[in-house]
Scaffold this motif. Sequence first.
Motif, PDB file in Angstrom:
ATOM      1  N   HIS A   4      29.095  42.220  39.432  1.00 31.23           N
ATOM      2  CA  HIS A   4      30.036  41.171  39.055  1.00 31.23           C
ATOM      3  C   HIS A   4      30.862  41.580  37.839  1.00 31.23           C
ATOM      4  CE1 HIS A   4      27.411  37.852  41.114  1.00 31.23           C
ATOM      5  NE2 HIS A   4      27.998  38.667  41.971  1.00 31.23           N
ATOM      6  N   VAL A   5      30.274  42.360  36.941  1.00 31.07           N
ATOM      7  CA  VAL A   5      31.010  42.848  35.768  1.00 31.07           C
ATOM      8  C   VAL A   5      32.223  43.662  36.219  1.00 31.07           C
ATOM      9  CG1 VAL A   5      30.904  44.364  33.746  1.00 31.07           C
ATOM     10  CG2 VAL A   5      28.997  42.820  34.252  1.00 31.07           C
ATOM     11  N   TYR A   6      32.004  44.569  37.175  1.00 33.20           N
ATOM     12  CA  TYR A   6      33.107  45.373  37.704  1.00 33.20           C
ATOM     13  C   TYR A   6      34.131  44.497  38.407  1.00 33.20           C
ATOM     14  CZ  TYR A   6      30.807  49.861  36.800  1.00 33.20           C
ATOM     15  OH  TYR A   6      30.251  50.961  36.194  1.00 33.20           O
ATOM     16  N   ALA A   7      33.646  43.533  39.188  1.00 33.14           N
ATOM     17  CA  ALA A   7      34.550  42.673  39.949  1.00 33.14           C
ATOM     18  C   ALA A   7      35.465  41.874  39.026  1.00 33.14           C
ATOM     19  CB  ALA A   7      33.741  41.733  40.840  1.00 33.14           C
ATOM     20  N   VAL A   8      34.900  41.316  37.960  1.00 31.67           N
ATOM     21  CA  VAL A   8      35.702  40.534  37.013  1.00 31.67           C
ATOM     22  C   VAL A   8      36.719  41.418  36.316  1.00 31.67           C
ATOM     23  CG1 VAL A   8      35.600  39.201  34.867  1.00 31.67           C
ATOM     24  CG2 VAL A   8      33.938  38.768  36.680  1.00 31.67           C
ATOM     25  N   GLY A   9      36.329  42.621  35.951  1.00 29.21           N
ATOM     26  CA  GLY A   9      37.269  43.525  35.294  1.00 29.21           C
ATOM     27  C   GLY A   9      38.357  44.022  36.213  1.00 29.21           C
ATOM     28  N   ASN A  10      38.029  44.194  37.496  1.00 32.59           N
ATOM     29  CA  ASN A  10      39.002  44.715  38.452  1.00 32.59           C
ATOM     30  C   ASN A  10      40.043  43.668  38.821  1.00 32.59           C
ATOM     31  OD1 ASN A  10      39.932  46.832  40.235  1.00 32.59           O
ATOM     32  ND2 ASN A  10      39.174  45.567  41.910  1.00 32.59           N
ATOM     33  N   ASN A  11      39.600  42.443  39.127  1.00 26.55           N
ATOM     34  CA  ASN A  11      40.526  41.369  39.495  1.00 26.55           C
ATOM     35  C   ASN A  11      39.818  40.035  39.295  1.00 26.55           C
ATOM     36  OD1 ASN A  11      42.228  39.470  40.801  1.00 26.55           O
ATOM     37  ND2 ASN A  11      43.033  41.064  42.155  1.00 26.55           N
ATOM     38  N   PRO A  12      39.970  39.412  38.127  1.00 27.09           N
ATOM     39  CA  PRO A  12      39.227  38.186  37.829  1.00 27.09           C
ATOM     40  C   PRO A  12      39.534  37.043  38.794  1.00 27.09           C
ATOM     41  CG  PRO A  12      40.888  38.614  36.145  1.00 27.09           C
ATOM     42  CD  PRO A  12      40.791  39.833  36.987  1.00 27.09           C
ATOM     43  N   GLU A  13      40.785  36.935  39.250  1.00 25.30           N
ATOM     44  CA  GLU A  13      41.134  35.843  40.157  1.00 25.30           C
ATOM     45  C   GLU A  13      40.471  36.039  41.523  1.00 25.30           C
ATOM     46  OE1 GLU A  13      42.687  32.302  41.514  1.00 25.30           O
ATOM     47  OE2 GLU A  13      42.401  33.110  39.499  1.00 25.30           O
ATOM     48  N   ALA A  14      40.498  37.269  42.017  1.00 24.50           N
ATOM     49  CA  ALA A  14      39.826  37.551  43.286  1.00 24.50           C
ATOM     50  C   ALA A  14      38.326  37.330  43.161  1.00 24.50           C
ATOM     51  CB  ALA A  14      40.120  38.983  43.722  1.00 24.50           C
ATOM     52  N   ALA A  15      37.758  37.711  42.017  1.00 25.20           N
ATOM     53  CA  ALA A  15      36.329  37.495  41.795  1.00 25.20           C
ATOM     54  C   ALA A  15      36.004  36.008  41.800  1.00 25.20           C
ATOM     55  CB  ALA A  15      35.891  38.130  40.475  1.00 25.20           C
ATOM     56  N   ARG A  16      36.868  35.213  41.177  1.00 24.58           N
ATOM     57  CA  ARG A  16      36.639  33.760  41.148  1.00 24.58           C
ATOM     58  C   ARG A  16      36.697  33.161  42.547  1.00 24.58           C
ATOM     59  NH1 ARG A  16      39.323  29.151  41.276  1.00 24.58           N
ATOM     60  NH2 ARG A  16      41.311  30.238  41.617  1.00 24.58           N
ATOM     61  N   LEU A  17      37.631  33.629  43.354  1.00 19.79           N
ATOM     62  CA  LEU A  17      37.789  33.100  44.707  1.00 19.79           C
ATOM     63  C   LEU A  17      36.611  33.466  45.614  1.00 19.79           C
ATOM     64  CD1 LEU A  17      41.605  33.745  45.262  1.00 19.79           C
ATOM     65  CD2 LEU A  17      40.465  31.553  44.824  1.00 19.79           C
ATOM     66  N   THR A  18      35.890  34.538  45.266  1.00 21.67           N
ATOM     67  CA  THR A  18      34.712  34.914  46.050  1.00 21.67           C
ATOM     68  C   THR A  18      33.458  34.175  45.600  1.00 21.67           C
ATOM     69  OG1 THR A  18      34.247  36.798  44.594  1.00 21.67           O
ATOM     70  CG2 THR A  18      35.626  37.219  46.528  1.00 21.67           C
ATOM     71  N   GLY A  19      33.604  33.316  44.592  1.00 21.69           N
ATOM     72  CA  GLY A  19      32.468  32.517  44.153  1.00 21.69           C
ATOM     73  C   GLY A  19      31.786  32.995  42.901  1.00 21.69           C
TER      74      GLY A  19
ATOM     75  N   GLY B 219      33.720  32.926  34.073  1.00 17.25           N
ATOM     76  CA  GLY B 219      33.484  32.527  32.689  1.00 17.25           C
ATOM     77  C   GLY B 219      32.077  32.859  32.235  1.00 17.25           C
ATOM     78  N   ARG B 220      31.101  32.560  33.092  1.00 23.05           N
ATOM     79  CA  ARG B 220      29.711  32.865  32.748  1.00 23.05           C
ATOM     80  C   ARG B 220      29.488  34.374  32.627  1.00 23.05           C
ATOM     81  NH1 ARG B 220      25.947  28.825  36.480  1.00 23.05           N
ATOM     82  NH2 ARG B 220      26.696  26.848  35.566  1.00 23.05           N
ATOM     83  N   VAL B 221      30.121  35.126  33.523  1.00 17.22           N
ATOM     84  CA  VAL B 221      29.979  36.581  33.467  1.00 17.22           C
ATOM     85  C   VAL B 221      30.500  37.106  32.133  1.00 17.22           C
ATOM     86  CG1 VAL B 221      30.767  38.768  34.452  1.00 17.22           C
ATOM     87  CG2 VAL B 221      30.044  36.920  35.963  1.00 17.22           C
ATOM     88  N   LEU B 222      31.674  36.634  31.707  1.00 16.18           N
ATOM     89  CA  LEU B 222      32.256  37.115  30.457  1.00 16.18           C
ATOM     90  C   LEU B 222      31.407  36.737  29.256  1.00 16.18           C
ATOM     91  CD1 LEU B 222      36.063  36.454  31.068  1.00 16.18           C
ATOM     92  CD2 LEU B 222      34.933  38.663  30.851  1.00 16.18           C
ATOM     93  N   VAL B 223      30.957  35.486  29.205  1.00 15.03           N
ATOM     94  CA  VAL B 223      30.107  35.070  28.087  1.00 15.03           C
ATOM     95  C   VAL B 223      28.817  35.885  28.082  1.00 15.03           C
ATOM     96  CG1 VAL B 223      28.762  33.174  27.102  1.00 15.03           C
ATOM     97  CG2 VAL B 223      31.068  32.741  27.946  1.00 15.03           C
ATOM     98  N   GLY B 224      28.236  36.094  29.268  1.00 23.19           N
ATOM     99  CA  GLY B 224      27.017  36.891  29.356  1.00 23.19           C
ATOM    100  C   GLY B 224      27.229  38.323  28.900  1.00 23.19           C
ATOM    101  N   VAL B 225      28.372  38.896  29.250  1.00 19.53           N
ATOM    102  CA  VAL B 225      28.684  40.267  28.837  1.00 19.53           C
ATOM    103  C   VAL B 225      28.791  40.364  27.317  1.00 19.53           C
ATOM    104  CG1 VAL B 225      30.571  41.952  28.786  1.00 19.53           C
ATOM    105  CG2 VAL B 225      29.738  41.087  30.973  1.00 19.53           C
ATOM    106  N   TYR B 226      29.477  39.414  26.701  1.00 20.07           N
ATOM    107  CA  TYR B 226      29.627  39.451  25.242  1.00 20.07           C
ATOM    108  C   TYR B 226      28.277  39.235  24.541  1.00 20.07           C
ATOM    109  CZ  TYR B 226      34.713  39.775  25.215  1.00 20.07           C
ATOM    110  OH  TYR B 226      36.003  40.216  25.356  1.00 20.07           O
ATOM    111  N   MET B 227      27.417  38.417  25.130  1.00 19.19           N
ATOM    112  CA  MET B 227      26.094  38.214  24.541  1.00 19.19           C
ATOM    113  C   MET B 227      25.224  39.455  24.707  1.00 19.19           C
ATOM    114  SD  MET B 227      25.291  34.235  25.539  1.00 19.19           S
ATOM    115  CE  MET B 227      23.718  34.219  24.642  1.00 19.19           C
ATOM    116  N   LEU B 228      25.303  40.107  25.868  1.00 19.05           N
ATOM    117  CA  LEU B 228      24.566  41.365  26.057  1.00 19.05           C
ATOM    118  C   LEU B 228      25.055  42.420  25.074  1.00 19.05           C
ATOM    119  CD1 LEU B 228      24.190  41.813  29.927  1.00 19.05           C
ATOM    120  CD2 LEU B 228      22.357  41.617  28.242  1.00 19.05           C
TER     121      LEU B 228
END
Length: 334
Positions: A208-223, A227-236
Amino acid sequence: MAAPTHGARRDAGKAVSARLKELLPPATVLGPVMALLAAVIFFSTQSDRFLTGQNFSLILQQVMVVGVIAIGQTLIILTAGIDLSCGMAMALGSVVATKFAVDYGLSPYLAIPCGMLVCIAIGYLNGALVTSIKLPPFIVTLGTMNIAFAATQIYSQAQTVTGLPEAMTFFGNTFRLGGTSITYGTVLMLGLYVLTYLFLRETAPGRHVYAVGNNPEAARLTGIATGRVLVGVYMLAGLCYGIAAMLSVARMGVGDPQGGQTDNLDSITAVVLGGTSLFGGRGSIVGTFIGVMIVGVFRNGLTLMGVPSVYQILVTGILVILAVAADQLTHKKG
């Protein structure tokens, strides 16, 4: 026996080609690998001390703090973000942990997690601002970098924390492997790279990290909850900075409020040299480790050659520009 048909030979050739592709490193890693090998060969001809086990152990010790910070930086850059606050977050975490242990008499096994929690909190703040207010990561982390720096100076009164308990310097201790002394911190850094590699390659959140970085809108449309992925990445990433704070304290033997001031740029340098795209969605943690080693090898080799430190910074800057230019050209070509 009948001779193999043209189609059979073609299929066999494709199978051999596919097998070779599996054995070779990815294209984004191959360039950094070649650069690292070229640097090792060059410096080994310039100094008899370079190509020794003890010297490579020293290089790993010198890069272990930035190397762990670069893990967190990689996760963020893979989402097309950037984190300028990492070095100052690490410094604040180290000061909090050491002051809790020395000034307040807290057990180091509780003080260290307190320092890590501070770094994770800064990561959460970065992620929340990026996702909820839609501020650019550059601006957000520039602001939190200054906040963390000021908080570090105020809380420590710009004084180095000394007299640490032995438990806080454990990862600066060494053990013998053959004739080479290796620090426990080096082992921890290598273990974190292995864990991050498995996380990104073998788990759904990592993909999901790769998917969000590659195309966040497409990632959102796939479910995917982007937002959670980004917050989780910054916390990690904040957790990585907390671990780096522990390694910095172990290596230096003090809580240094002046530490970490160039680690943000050093970590970005390592990630870029390792082939991770600043546009997000492309790169690997293996490449980051190679980038960390390129920086470490260049600085170590130039030091052995007696080159002044200012020229080491110059060479590092040139390497970064070349790596970013290559990334830009590749992105346009794609």
